[in-house]
Design an enzyme around this catalytic site. Structure first.
Site, PDB file in Angstrom:
ATOM      1  N   ASP A  60       0.877  -1.169   0.000  1.00 20.22           N
ATOM      2  CA  ASP A  60       0.000   0.000   0.000  1.00 20.22           C
ATOM      3  C   ASP A  60       0.916   1.220   0.000  1.00 20.22           C
ATOM      4  O   ASP A  60       1.709   1.392   0.937  1.00 20.22           O
ATOM      5  CB  ASP A  60      -0.892  -0.021   1.246  1.00 20.22           C
ATOM      6  CG  ASP A  60      -1.904   1.119   1.238  1.00 20.22           C
ATOM      7  OD1 ASP A  60      -1.572   2.220   0.758  1.00 20.22           O
ATOM      8  OD2 ASP A  60      -3.034   0.907   1.715  1.00 20.22           O
ATOM      9  N   SER A 140      -2.330  13.042 -14.719  1.00 18.65           N
ATOM     10  CA  SER A 140      -3.541  12.992 -15.556  1.00 18.65           C
ATOM     11  C   SER A 140      -3.651  14.294 -16.317  1.00 18.65           C
ATOM     12  O   SER A 140      -3.172  15.329 -15.860  1.00 18.65           O
ATOM     13  CB  SER A 140      -4.784  12.827 -14.679  1.00 18.65           C
ATOM     14  OG  SER A 140      -5.946  13.105 -15.422  1.00 18.65           O
ATOM     15  N   TYR A 153      -9.554  14.620  -7.159  1.00 20.18           N
ATOM     16  CA  TYR A 153      -8.700  13.897  -8.117  1.00 20.18           C
ATOM     17  C   TYR A 153      -7.856  14.879  -8.933  1.00 20.18           C
ATOM     18  O   TYR A 153      -6.633  14.723  -9.059  1.00 20.18           O
ATOM     19  CB  TYR A 153      -9.585  13.043  -9.028  1.00 20.18           C
ATOM     20  CG  TYR A 153      -8.795  12.199 -10.003  1.00 20.18           C
ATOM     21  CD1 TYR A 153      -8.204  11.000  -9.595  1.00 20.18           C
ATOM     22  CD2 TYR A 153      -8.623  12.599 -11.333  1.00 20.18           C
ATOM     23  CE1 TYR A 153      -7.474  10.226 -10.477  1.00 20.18           C
ATOM     24  CE2 TYR A 153      -7.889  11.831 -12.220  1.00 20.18           C
ATOM     25  CZ  TYR A 153      -7.322  10.640 -11.793  1.00 20.18           C
ATOM     26  OH  TYR A 153      -6.594   9.865 -12.670  1.00 20.18           O
ATOM     27  N   LYS A 157      -3.745  15.444  -8.996  1.00 25.66           N
ATOM     28  CA  LYS A 157      -2.922  15.273 -10.197  1.00 25.66           C
ATOM     29  C   LYS A 157      -2.143  16.551 -10.511  1.00 25.66           C
ATOM     30  O   LYS A 157      -1.002  16.496 -10.982  1.00 25.66           O
ATOM     31  CB  LYS A 157      -3.793  14.843 -11.371  1.00 25.66           C
ATOM     32  CG  LYS A 157      -4.421  13.464 -11.181  1.00 25.66           C
ATOM     33  CD  LYS A 157      -3.364  12.401 -10.918  1.00 25.66           C
ATOM     34  CE  LYS A 157      -3.925  10.992 -10.842  1.00 25.66           C
ATOM     35  NZ  LYS A 157      -2.893   9.965 -10.685  1.00 25.66           N
TER      36      LYS A 157
END
Ligand SMILES: NC(=O)c1ccc[n+]([C@@H]2O[C@H](COP(=O)([O-])OP(=O)(O)OC[C@H]3O[C@@H](n4cnc5c(N)ncnc54)[C@H](O)[C@@H]3O)[C@@H](O)[C@H]2O)c1
Length: 250
Positions: A60, A140, A153, A157
């Site tokens: 992890d 991204s 998110y 990024k």
């Protein structure tokens, strides 16, 4: 001579999607690979598919001791570590930023930002011992180009794009390059999160409509760029955010 002959890589998120394709492409290019993923069974399956050039690790990326163990596995099994490909990532379904659940928001940042930093931190001592290194963080296109519904998110990024630039400056004296890949929507299990539960087919068509080359990315599109950035062909590239997006970022 293949692009990554003799190199040893750790690929996080290697059990699925872009990480899995990257592990495959790395082995095809001559590297040995630690397939590291929270999904230990999935990592084992991928490592088995890849044969003797791969070994699996249950990791992890938010747990420093597990991350350290993955880097140690590269050296103990294959003798060195010179490539790190950070793909472990967490996405959420489209939600207005102000409606996001605070725990989920924090978890996205913990995996997508702190997790990448922990991986680089753990890999650098081994890269210094190897005398060189290439780190690629999978960001991204959303890190550059905002899209409603993806507050945590997109913020995560954007953060790794900049983290990569800081690390590129700090690690240049060691000959360690740090770059980001910025994929557009890619056909992996994560895509389901981006499309959301309401009308996934409509959402998919909307994503494709925003991509000038007219299709989603395939994991191999991103993996081929990862091989390039890890290889000597990219020897003078560091601190770069490379869109792999069919023109979406234009
Ligand atoms: N699929 C897309 O549309 C897309 C687009 C742009 C960027 N990305 C990025 O590419 C990367 C790979 O995504 P993917 O599409 O292959 O997704 P995926 O869901 O297929 O694979 C992600 C992998 O990361 C692993 N993972 C998640 N949390 C982890 C953790 N804490 N520690 C270790 N492993 C963990 C999962 O088990 C899974 O195997 C991610 O960083 C993602 O944000 C994906």
């Amino acid at each position: 001579m293949r692009a990554l002959d003799g190199r040893v890589a750790v690929v996080t998120g290697g059990a699925s999607g872009i990480g899995r394709a990257t592990a495959r492409r790395f082995v095809d290019a001559g590297a040995s690979v630690v397939v590291a993923d929270r999904d230990g069974d999935g990592a084992e399956r991928v490592a088995e598919e890849l044969g003797d050039a791969a070994v699996a690790g249950t990791v992890d990326v938010t747990h420093p001791a597990q991350v350290d163990a993955a880097m140690a596995l590269a050296e103990s099994r294959f003798g060195r570590l010179d490539v790190l490909s950070c793909n472990a990532g967490l996405a959420t379904s489209p939600t207005p930023a102000l409606d996001a659940d605070p725990d989920e928001f924090a978890r996205v940042l913990a995996v997508n930002v702190t997790g990448q930093w922990l991986c680089v931190r753990a890999a650098v001592p081994a890269m210094r011992r190897a005398g060189c290194g290439a780190v690629t963080i999978t960001g991204s296109v959303m890190g550059e180009r905002a899209r409603p519904g993806f507050g945590a998110y997109a913020a995560s990024k954007a953060a790794v794009n900049h983290l990569a630039k800081v690390l590129a400056l700090e690690l240049a004296p060691d000959g360690i390059r740090v770059n980001c890949l910025a994929p557009v929507a890619t056909d992996t299990p994560m895509l389901k999160s981006f499309l959301g539960p309401d009308d996934p087919e409509r959402a998919r068509a909307a994503f494709i409509a925003g991509i000038p080359l007219g299709r989603l990315a395939e994991p191999e599109d991103i993996a081929d760029a990862a091989v390039f950035l890890a290889s000597d062909a990219a020897r003078f590239l560091t601190g770069v955010v490379l869109p792999v997006d069919g023109g979406r970022a234009i």
